[in-house]
Scaffold this active site. Structure first.
Site, PDB file in Angstrom:
ATOM      1  N   ILE A  67     -37.560 -45.169 -67.911  1.00 42.12           N
ATOM      2  CA  ILE A  67     -36.907 -45.673 -69.128  1.00 42.12           C
ATOM      3  C   ILE A  67     -37.639 -46.928 -69.581  1.00 42.12           C
ATOM      4  O   ILE A  67     -37.624 -47.935 -68.884  1.00 42.12           O
ATOM      5  CB  ILE A  67     -35.420 -46.002 -68.863  1.00 42.12           C
ATOM      6  CG1 ILE A  67     -34.664 -44.786 -68.339  1.00 42.12           C
ATOM      7  CG2 ILE A  67     -34.757 -46.590 -70.095  1.00 42.12           C
ATOM      8  CD1 ILE A  67     -34.419 -43.701 -69.339  1.00 42.12           C
ATOM      9  N   ASP A  68     -38.282 -46.858 -70.751  1.00 44.10           N
ATOM     10  CA  ASP A  68     -38.965 -48.041 -71.281  1.00 44.10           C
ATOM     11  C   ASP A  68     -38.043 -48.785 -72.243  1.00 44.10           C
ATOM     12  O   ASP A  68     -36.887 -48.412 -72.427  1.00 44.10           O
ATOM     13  CB  ASP A  68     -40.298 -47.667 -71.926  1.00 44.10           C
ATOM     14  CG  ASP A  68     -40.141 -46.783 -73.159  1.00 44.10           C
ATOM     15  OD1 ASP A  68     -39.052 -46.747 -73.765  1.00 44.10           O
ATOM     16  OD2 ASP A  68     -41.133 -46.114 -73.524  1.00 44.10           O
ATOM     17  N   SER A  69     -38.540 -49.832 -72.869  1.00 44.30           N
ATOM     18  CA  SER A  69     -37.679 -50.671 -73.712  1.00 44.30           C
ATOM     19  C   SER A  69     -37.104 -49.909 -74.904  1.00 44.30           C
ATOM     20  O   SER A  69     -35.949 -50.115 -75.271  1.00 44.30           O
ATOM     21  CB  SER A  69     -38.422 -51.917 -74.170  1.00 44.30           C
ATOM     22  OG  SER A  69     -39.596 -51.557 -74.863  1.00 44.30           O
ATOM     23  N   ASP A 112     -36.545 -46.630 -74.976  1.00 44.55           N
ATOM     24  CA  ASP A 112     -35.548 -45.728 -74.394  1.00 44.55           C
ATOM     25  C   ASP A 112     -34.265 -46.477 -74.065  1.00 44.55           C
ATOM     26  O   ASP A 112     -33.175 -45.931 -74.203  1.00 44.55           O
ATOM     27  CB  ASP A 112     -36.084 -45.083 -73.107  1.00 44.55           C
ATOM     28  CG  ASP A 112     -37.197 -44.083 -73.346  1.00 44.55           C
ATOM     29  OD1 ASP A 112     -37.198 -43.438 -74.408  1.00 44.55           O
ATOM     30  OD2 ASP A 112     -38.067 -43.964 -72.467  1.00 44.55           O
ATOM     31  N   THR A 113     -34.404 -47.713 -73.626  1.00 41.10           N
ATOM     32  CA  THR A 113     -33.238 -48.510 -73.257  1.00 41.10           C
ATOM     33  C   THR A 113     -32.286 -48.651 -74.439  1.00 41.10           C
ATOM     34  O   THR A 113     -31.069 -48.499 -74.287  1.00 41.10           O
ATOM     35  CB  THR A 113     -33.660 -49.911 -72.750  1.00 41.10           C
ATOM     36  OG1 THR A 113     -34.514 -49.747 -71.627  1.00 41.10           O
ATOM     37  CG2 THR A 113     -32.457 -50.742 -72.346  1.00 41.10           C
TER      38      THR A 113
END
Length: 77
Positions: free
Chosen positions: A36-38, A40-41
């Protein structure tokens, strides 16, 4: 809402967005390790708000699933 309910909601959303099975998501899992990248967050938080019928406005860095669970629990009280 209980800690377990919040954790279950997070693990389901993470599993839907990644190749991780919901049962493999642990409290100590970092979002980075889960893929989960930023960006996706932000999307995970929006889904979580809908699922939990709440508003989540992060005002601190969240790195692990437990960080997010604790943050939501603190805002509920």
């Amino acid at each position: 809402m209980t800690e377990q309910e919040i954790f279950n909601a997070i693990s389901e959303i993470v599993a839907d967005r990644t190749d991780t099975a919901a049962e493999d998501v642990k409290m100590e899992s970092t979002f980075k390790d889960l893929g989960i990248d930023s960006l996706d967050t932000v999307e995970v938080l929006m889904e979580l708000e809908d699922k939990l019928d709440t508003t989540i406005e992060l005002d601190k860095k969240i790195e692990t699933v437990k960080d997010l669970v604790d943050f939501i629990m603190s805002k509920e009280n």
